[in-house]
Write an enzyme that holds these catalytic residues in place. Structure first.
Site, PDB file in Angstrom:
ATOM      1  N   ARG A  34       0.794  -1.222   0.000  1.00 52.46           N
ATOM      2  CA  ARG A  34       0.000   0.000   0.000  1.00 52.46           C
ATOM      3  C   ARG A  34       0.830   1.278   0.000  1.00 52.46           C
ATOM      4  NH1 ARG A  34      -2.794  -3.904   1.749  1.00 52.46           N
ATOM      5  NH2 ARG A  34      -0.790  -4.384   2.682  1.00 52.46           N
ATOM      6  N   THR A  35       1.775   1.373   0.920  1.00 51.77           N
ATOM      7  CA  THR A  35       2.435   2.670   1.100  1.00 51.77           C
ATOM      8  C   THR A  35       3.244   3.042  -0.143  1.00 51.77           C
ATOM      9  OG1 THR A  35       2.557   2.103   3.430  1.00 51.77           O
ATOM     10  CG2 THR A  35       3.814   4.018   2.722  1.00 51.77           C
ATOM     11  N   LYS A  85      25.769  -3.140  -0.363  1.00 49.89           N
ATOM     12  CA  LYS A  85      27.240  -3.105  -0.357  1.00 49.89           C
ATOM     13  C   LYS A  85      27.759  -2.353   0.853  1.00 49.89           C
ATOM     14  CE  LYS A  85      26.997  -2.282  -5.298  1.00 49.89           C
ATOM     15  NZ  LYS A  85      27.270  -1.203  -6.250  1.00 49.89           N
ATOM     16  N   ARG A 137      10.970   4.006   3.583  1.00 46.81           N
ATOM     17  CA  ARG A 137      10.630   3.015   4.621  1.00 46.81           C
ATOM     18  C   ARG A 137      11.901   2.259   4.972  1.00 46.81           C
ATOM     19  NH1 ARG A 137       5.619  -1.038   4.608  1.00 46.81           N
ATOM     20  NH2 ARG A 137       4.689   0.944   5.232  1.00 46.81           N
ATOM     21  N   HIS A 191       4.612   5.777  11.681  1.00 45.98           N
ATOM     22  CA  HIS A 191       4.160   5.638  10.287  1.00 45.98           C
ATOM     23  C   HIS A 191       3.196   6.797  10.021  1.00 45.98           C
ATOM     24  CE1 HIS A 191       3.091   4.037   6.500  1.00 45.98           C
ATOM     25  NE2 HIS A 191       2.780   2.802   6.817  1.00 45.98           N
TER      26      HIS A 191
END
Ligand code: CP
Length: 304
Positions: A51-52, A80, A101, A129
């Site tokens: 969703r986000t 890396k 995120r 959030h």
């Protein structure tokens, strides 16, 4: 240049402004179709999302802008050993705004301190959030018509549930809001949220393990998933995962105008039979998230 890392980075007046903007986008989408022409959003997702990430990307496309997408940490130079700070400086050379995120609490804050473009926290570990909260607030506004004078039940994983922490922060600034905190002992709300947000603002709250006992008093029931990815021990997850399963039978004592919310994804905690109940609002939340992210992108890019 302004970032949004915590929902409290936005004032109550700004939340009202974002809700009004999102409602206007819903009514008049054509007005907004070219507002971000020539602008680029970078979505940097170091943790899974449906969703986000996709709603941010849909939001930017619907504003006429473009998207640079990084949906898998393993395919980026983070694999890396590149730092979040260096990643943020690099992406600032390519894009106009970042949605990030990350599994580590505080990573989007570090990114915002090193980027030369706005950074939006799209979920950091078990912490916050804020853009899910924007989706939640538009849903509450459209379904209940108010943020004041409501009793909100949060049920499930209140310990690691970042959407719960951010929504409690947002609602703590309104009048006569009561929280009913429903969870197993092991997944209770962290004491920093209770002390720094609920108690500091003198808000009424109760803690319980029994959802059915408190069901009749709730105006909003915010269900959450027990998150396997936050547990160190699989046995604990298996023991707690089905602590609460909302079914049509359990809703028999609920208010007729209850608003049932869930940030999604769900696993078992809401039976699919509940989806037919007119009080189920969780898929409306999904759509509202896109409109509020459109409103937020416009605000942070200072598009009139
Ligand atoms: N609500 C939410 O954050 O969903 P995703 O994990 O699918 O983005």
């Amino acid at each position: 240049m302004r970032s949004v890392i915590d929902i409290l980075d936005l004032s109550v007046a700004e939340l009202d402004e974002l809700v009004a903007c999102a409602n206007d986008i819903i009514e008049n989408p054509e007005k907004y179709a070219h507002k971000c022409a020539g602008k680029k959003l970078a979505t940097l997702f170091f943790e899974p999302s449906t969703r986000t990430r996709l709603s941010f990307e849909a939001a930017m496309y619907e504003l006429g802008g473009n998207v640079l997408s990084m949906s898998d940490a393993k395919s980026s130079s983070a694999a890396k050993g590149e730092s979040v700070a260096d990643t943020a400086k690099t992406i600032s050379c390519y894009a106009d705004i970042i949605a990030m995120r990350h599994p580590k609490e505080g990573a989007p804050l570090v990114a915002s301190m090193n980027a030369s473009i706005p950074v939006i926290n799209a979920g950091d570990g078990g912490h916050n959030h804020p853009t899910q909260t924007l989706a939640d607030l538009l849903t509450i506004s459209r379904e209940k018509g108010r943020f004041n004078n409501i009793t909100v039940g949060f049920c499930g994983d209140l310990k690691f549930g970042r959407t719960v922490h951010s929504l409690i922060s947002a609602l703590s600034r309104y009048e006569n809001v009561k929280f009913v905190l429903i969870s197993p002992e092991e997944l209770k709300l962290p004491s920093y949220v209770k002390k720094d947000i609920i108690q500091k603002n003198n808000l009424e709250y109760v803690q319980t393990t029994d959802l059915e006992e408190v069901m009749p008093e709730l105006d909003i029931l915010y269900m959450t998933r027990v998150q396997r990815e936050r547990f160190f021990n699989e046995e604990d997850y298996l023991r707690l995962k089905d602590s609460y399963i909302l079914t049509p039978e359990k809703l028999e004592t609920a208010k007729k105008d209850l608003c049932i919310m869930h940030p999604l994804p769900r696993v078992n905690e809401i039976s699919v039979a509940v989806d037919e109940d007119p009080r189920a609002c969780y898929f409306k939340q999904v759509l509202n998230g896109k409109y509020m992210r459109m409103a937020l992108i416009l605000k942070l890019l200072e598009v009139k």
